[in-house]
Design a protein around this motif. Structure first.
Motif, PDB file in Angstrom:
ATOM      1  N   GLU A  83       0.840  -1.197   0.000  1.00 42.18           N
ATOM      2  CA  GLU A  83       0.000   0.000   0.000  1.00 42.18           C
ATOM      3  C   GLU A  83       0.877   1.250   0.000  1.00 42.18           C
ATOM      4  OE1 GLU A  83      -2.585   0.952   3.342  1.00 42.18           O
ATOM      5  OE2 GLU A  83      -3.385   2.651   2.219  1.00 42.18           O
TER       6      GLU A  83
ATOM      7  N   GLY B  31       1.002   5.119   0.821  1.00 45.92           N
ATOM      8  CA  GLY B  31       0.260   6.155   1.573  1.00 45.92           C
ATOM      9  C   GLY B  31      -0.662   5.545   2.610  1.00 45.92           C
TER      10      GLY B  31
ATOM     11  N   GLY C 218      -1.301   6.181   5.823  1.00 48.64           N
ATOM     12  CA  GLY C 218      -2.061   7.006   6.768  1.00 48.64           C
ATOM     13  C   GLY C 218      -2.242   6.293   8.103  1.00 48.64           C
TER      14      GLY C 218
ATOM     15  N   ASP D 107       4.661   5.785   3.677  1.00 52.15           N
ATOM     16  CA  ASP D 107       4.036   7.103   3.831  1.00 52.15           C
ATOM     17  C   ASP D 107       5.158   8.126   3.920  1.00 52.15           C
ATOM     18  OD1 ASP D 107       0.849   7.790   4.807  1.00 52.15           O
ATOM     19  OD2 ASP D 107       2.321   9.422   4.897  1.00 52.15           O
ATOM     20  N   MET D 108       4.882   9.338   3.508  1.00 55.67           N
ATOM     21  CA  MET D 108       5.872  10.423   3.608  1.00 55.67           C
ATOM     22  C   MET D 108       5.787  11.111   4.965  1.00 55.67           C
ATOM     23  SD  MET D 108       8.131  10.982   1.415  1.00 55.67           S
ATOM     24  CE  MET D 108       8.611  12.664   1.059  1.00 55.67           C
TER      25      MET D 108
ATOM     26  N   ASP E 168       8.885   7.964  -0.429  1.00 58.38           N
ATOM     27  CA  ASP E 168       8.111   8.769  -1.378  1.00 58.38           C
ATOM     28  C   ASP E 168       7.390   7.800  -2.335  1.00 58.38           C
ATOM     29  OD1 ASP E 168       7.095  10.646  -3.065  1.00 58.38           O
ATOM     30  OD2 ASP E 168       9.023  11.478  -3.685  1.00 58.38           O
ATOM     31  N   VAL E 169       6.192   7.468  -2.011  1.00 55.33           N
ATOM     32  CA  VAL E 169       5.293   6.555  -2.738  1.00 55.33           C
ATOM     33  C   VAL E 169       5.803   5.116  -2.693  1.00 55.33           C
ATOM     34  CG1 VAL E 169       4.030   6.058  -4.869  1.00 55.33           C
ATOM     35  CG2 VAL E 169       4.434   8.431  -4.202  1.00 55.33           C
TER      36      VAL E 169
ATOM     37  N   ASN F 189      -4.719   4.722  -1.754  1.00 55.09           N
ATOM     38  CA  ASN F 189      -5.642   5.852  -1.663  1.00 55.09           C
ATOM     39  C   ASN F 189      -4.749   7.070  -1.426  1.00 55.09           C
ATOM     40  OD1 ASN F 189      -7.773   7.605  -1.255  1.00 55.09           O
ATOM     41  ND2 ASN F 189      -8.122   6.949   0.864  1.00 55.09           N
TER      42      ASN F 189
ATOM     43  N   LEU G 267      -0.898  17.112   3.499  1.00 51.44           N
ATOM     44  CA  LEU G 267      -0.121  16.048   2.849  1.00 51.44           C
ATOM     45  C   LEU G 267      -1.006  14.859   2.467  1.00 51.44           C
ATOM     46  CD1 LEU G 267       2.877  15.296   2.128  1.00 51.44           C
ATOM     47  CD2 LEU G 267       2.990  14.141   4.344  1.00 51.44           C
ATOM     48  N   ALA G 268      -2.136  14.709   3.149  1.00 49.45           N
ATOM     49  CA  ALA G 268      -3.041  13.587   2.848  1.00 49.45           C
ATOM     50  C   ALA G 268      -4.069  13.947   1.782  1.00 49.45           C
ATOM     51  CB  ALA G 268      -3.759  13.143   4.126  1.00 49.45           C
TER      52      ALA G 268
ATOM     53  N   LEU H 247       0.800  12.050  -7.568  1.00 47.99           N
ATOM     54  CA  LEU H 247       1.337  10.906  -6.818  1.00 47.99           C
ATOM     55  C   LEU H 247       0.989   9.585  -7.504  1.00 47.99           C
ATOM     56  CD1 LEU H 247       0.541  12.630  -3.521  1.00 47.99           C
ATOM     57  CD2 LEU H 247       2.813  11.821  -4.103  1.00 47.99           C
TER      58      LEU H 247
HETATM   59  C1  LIG Z   1      -5.650  10.176   1.303  1.00 49.21           C
HETATM   60  S1  LIG Z   1      -4.561   9.715   2.595  1.00 49.21           S
HETATM   61  C2  LIG Z   1      -4.992   7.986   2.737  1.00 49.21           C
HETATM   62  C3  LIG Z   1      -4.623   7.352   4.025  1.00 49.21           C
HETATM   63  C4  LIG Z   1      -5.112   5.904   4.179  1.00 49.21           C
HETATM   64  N1  LIG Z   1      -4.543   5.059   3.180  1.00 49.21           N
HETATM   65  C5  LIG Z   1      -6.614   5.855   4.092  1.00 49.21           C
HETATM   66  O1  LIG Z   1      -7.142   5.398   3.077  1.00 49.21           O
HETATM   67  O2  LIG Z   1      -7.282   6.276   5.052  1.00 49.21           O
HETATM   68  C6  LIG Z   1      -3.034   9.684   1.726  1.00 49.21           C
HETATM   69  C7  LIG Z   1      -1.788   9.329   2.505  1.00 49.21           C
HETATM   70  O3  LIG Z   1      -0.674   9.417   1.609  1.00 49.21           O
HETATM   71  C8  LIG Z   1       0.414   9.997   2.287  1.00 49.21           C
HETATM   72  N2  LIG Z   1       1.321  10.611   1.304  1.00 49.21           N
HETATM   73  C9  LIG Z   1       1.302  11.860   0.779  1.00 49.21           C
HETATM   74  N3  LIG Z   1       2.315  12.011  -0.076  1.00 49.21           N
HETATM   75  C10 LIG Z   1       2.993  10.834  -0.104  1.00 49.21           C
HETATM   76  C11 LIG Z   1       4.142  10.371  -0.798  1.00 49.21           C
HETATM   77  N4  LIG Z   1       4.800  11.145  -1.649  1.00 49.21           N
HETATM   78  N5  LIG Z   1       4.563   9.101  -0.571  1.00 49.21           N
HETATM   79  C12 LIG Z   1       3.900   8.293   0.306  1.00 49.21           C
HETATM   80  N6  LIG Z   1       2.809   8.687   0.991  1.00 49.21           N
HETATM   81  C13 LIG Z   1       2.356   9.932   0.783  1.00 49.21           C
HETATM   82  C14 LIG Z   1      -0.216  10.990   3.227  1.00 49.21           C
HETATM   83  O4  LIG Z   1       0.668  11.305   4.295  1.00 49.21           O
HETATM   84  C15 LIG Z   1      -1.474  10.243   3.671  1.00 49.21           C
HETATM   85  O5  LIG Z   1      -1.227   9.487   4.823  1.00 49.21           O
END
Ligand SMILES: C[S@@+](CC[C@H](N)C(=O)[O-])C[C@H]1O[C@@H](n2cnc3c(N)ncnc32)[C@H](O)[C@@H]1O
Length: 293
Positions: free
Chosen positions: A130, A132, A134, A155-156, A183-184, A199, A221-222, A232
């Motif tokens: 997965e 990101g 969160g 997650d970042m 980063d992703v 997501n 960031l989310a 992303l």
């Molecule tokens: C929309 S939230 C989703 C969180 C969780 N997966 C959910 O569905 O409830 C997106 C997540 O991606 C993370 N995120 C943002 N930029 C990112 C990156 N470049 N690499 C990895 N994660 C990232 C955010 O910190 C956040 O936790």
């Protein structure tokens, strides 16, 4: 002069009036917050309407109502959100998991369960990635529902990763969940996965809601998916062909206005895959499902 003690029924009535200005569900919110302030279940309020609150309980409830009246979503006040019949700890560093995201989880679980061979001589393990994570709602739910699932996540946000790790321990799936700051995707040590799920933030930068909209309380960031909401996902899709096993499943949530563009990007990344856009509970096009050739 100290305020006159109030009963549960009186307190709820006043709380409902106070919250009506900013909440679409003031009565329910008032009940949830009062139950939380008293350390009780909501049912208790119904059967104890004549009980009086102590001064400390009244003050605690008033403080919670004030937060809610400012627009703060209830899960950030109570510290918990429901997702796929489980409770997840949340704080202001993570997105509050949404009901529509349960479709990704349902699809992933059904796909993995379909791969289980009841006659396998040893326990089968399935790899899931997965991007990101969160709160860990998706990753931990898949691990909890499919005992052979081994989940890697990124997650970042270091603060979000702490929440995801905490939830994986609470649900006793931490031995099969491994979360990394990246980063992703992780550049080193990538595996090949049976399921890739994401997501990622998908709101175009210019459309990210601001407070007092409840979404404005969630971490930028989310939410912020770059100029067209898909920055992303482009990064993820560049890595997916090397990460997704043949016959594997890719699931990505987006918003109705962007999900068809995401499906087009997926077709470019996985030209041989069977790709569909699927709808959420409200009938809105919500996620891309791609089955690799
Ligand atoms: C929309 S939230 C989703 C969180 C969780 N997966 C959910 O569905 O409830 C997106 C997540 O991606 C993370 N995120 C943002 N930029 C990112 C990156 N470049 N690499 C990895 N994660 C990232 C955010 O910190 C956040 O936790």
């Amino acid at each position: 002069m100290p305020a006159k003690p109030q009963t549960v029924t009186e307190t709820l009535a006043l709380g409902t009036v106070q919250l009506a200005k900013g909440s679409p569900s003031p009565r329910t919110d008032a009940q949830v917050l009062l139950a939380f302030a008293l350390g009780r279940e909501r049912d208790w309020l119904v059967t104890h309407g004549d009980s009086f609150l102590s001064a400390g309980q009244a003050a605690r409830y008033a403080a919670l109502c004030e937060k809610r009246a400012s627009g703060m979503p209830i899960p950030y006040i109570t510290g918990f959100a429901g997702f796929y019949n489980r409770e997840f700890a949340v704080n202001e560093h993570v997105l509050i998991p949404r009901p529509e995201t349960e479709h990704l989880v349902e699809e992933a679980i059904a796909f993995l369960q379909g791969k289980i061979d009841p006659h396998a001589p040893v326990k089968q393990l399935f790899t899931v990635f997965e991007a990101g994570v969160g709160s860990g709602a998706i990753a931990c739910t898949i691990a909890a529902e499919v005992s052979g699932a081994v989940v890697d996540g990124t997650d970042m946000s270091a603060a979000a990763l702490k929440v995801a790790e905490y939830n994986s321990r609470r649900l006793n799936v931490n031995a099969r969940c491994s979360f990394a700051h990246a980063d992703v995707v992780k550049e080193n040590g990538r595996r090949v996965y049976d399921v890739i799920v994401a997501n990622l933030p998908y709101i175009p930068t210019g459309d990210v809601p601001q407070r007092p909209d409840p979404v404005g309380f969630e971490p930028l960031l989310a939410l912020d998916g770059g100029p067209d909401g898909l920055s992303l996902y482009r990064k993820l899709l560049a890595a997916v062909p090397a990460m997704l096993r043949g016959g594997g499943l890719l699931l990505m949530e987006a918003a109705p206005p962007t999900v068809h563009a995401l499906a087009e990007l997926t077709r470019l990344a996985l030209p041989q895959a069977a790709i569909e856009v699927r709808a959420d509970y409200a009938g809105l096009d919500r996620y891309v499902r791609a089955r690799a050739a």
